[in-house]
Design a protein around this motif. Sequence first.
Motif, PDB file in Angstrom:
ATOM      1  N   SER A  29       0.780  -1.235   0.000  1.00  0.00           N
ATOM      2  CA  SER A  29       0.000   0.000   0.000  1.00  0.00           C
ATOM      3  C   SER A  29       0.814   1.288   0.000  1.00  0.00           C
ATOM      4  N   GLY A  30       2.129   1.222   0.107  1.00  0.00           N
ATOM      5  CA  GLY A  30       2.942   2.434   0.142  1.00  0.00           C
ATOM      6  C   GLY A  30       2.827   3.245  -1.137  1.00  0.00           C
ATOM      7  N   ALA A  31       2.973   4.555  -1.023  1.00  0.00           N
ATOM      8  CA  ALA A  31       2.827   5.453  -2.172  1.00  0.00           C
ATOM      9  C   ALA A  31       3.845   5.139  -3.270  1.00  0.00           C
ATOM     10  N   ASP A  32       5.088   4.842  -2.891  1.00  0.00           N
ATOM     11  CA  ASP A  32       6.110   4.540  -3.895  1.00  0.00           C
ATOM     12  C   ASP A  32       5.822   3.216  -4.601  1.00  0.00           C
ATOM     13  N   THR A  33       5.301   2.259  -3.875  1.00  0.00           N
ATOM     14  CA  THR A  33       4.938   0.965  -4.459  1.00  0.00           C
ATOM     15  C   THR A  33       3.753   1.124  -5.403  1.00  0.00           C
ATOM     16  N   GLN A  34       2.748   1.874  -4.987  1.00  0.00           N
ATOM     17  CA  GLN A  34       1.579   2.120  -5.834  1.00  0.00           C
ATOM     18  C   GLN A  34       1.966   2.880  -7.103  1.00  0.00           C
ATOM     19  N   ALA A  35       2.878   3.847  -6.976  1.00  0.00           N
ATOM     20  CA  ALA A  35       3.314   4.626  -8.138  1.00  0.00           C
ATOM     21  C   ALA A  35       4.070   3.742  -9.132  1.00  0.00           C
ATOM     22  N   ALA A  36       4.930   2.866  -8.647  1.00  0.00           N
ATOM     23  CA  ALA A  36       5.663   1.956  -9.537  1.00  0.00           C
ATOM     24  C   ALA A  36       4.696   1.026 -10.260  1.00  0.00           C
ATOM     25  N   HIS A  37       3.700   0.524  -9.555  1.00  0.00           N
ATOM     26  CA  HIS A  37       2.681  -0.350 -10.154  1.00  0.00           C
ATOM     27  C   HIS A  37       1.902   0.407 -11.231  1.00  0.00           C
ATOM     28  N   ALA A  38       1.490   1.629 -10.933  1.00  0.00           N
ATOM     29  CA  ALA A  38       0.729   2.435 -11.899  1.00  0.00           C
ATOM     30  C   ALA A  38       1.559   2.749 -13.141  1.00  0.00           C
ATOM     31  N   ASP A  39       2.848   3.015 -12.950  1.00  0.00           N
ATOM     32  CA  ASP A  39       3.720   3.288 -14.092  1.00  0.00           C
ATOM     33  C   ASP A  39       3.817   2.084 -15.013  1.00  0.00           C
ATOM     34  N   VAL A  40       3.922   0.884 -14.447  1.00  0.00           N
ATOM     35  CA  VAL A  40       3.997  -0.335 -15.263  1.00  0.00           C
ATOM     36  C   VAL A  40       2.690  -0.530 -16.024  1.00  0.00           C
TER      37      VAL A  40
END
Length: 111
Positions: A29-40
């Motif tokens: 749920s971390g913001a950096d993890t969510q951002a990496a997922h969204a970028d992919v």
Amino acid sequence: AATTATTTTTTTSASKKRGGGGVGKADFSGADTQAAHADVKATPDSWALFGYDAERKGVVVPLATGAGRTDALRDAMAAHTGDVLYAFMHLVYGAERRSKYVFVTYVPDAL
């Protein structure tokens, strides 16, 4: 057509020995993890590699992101061979440019 692979490595406390998730749920749920997922999800032929944060039990953080196919991801995974890893890939195939998403879980034999 040749595919050019690029890799961006994020150095975090996860680059140290992982605390691991143990029994229970992995926290993505971390913001950096969510951002990496969204970028992919938004970028064809891209991937993100995730691992556990050494300082926060069960928390998953991005370790590296990149463009390209499986060779680039495999190279990034090689730097973390003793760790539990998760990878998310966005691949595009065929004349219709169909998107396929792949989620990989890697658990080393030593665990």
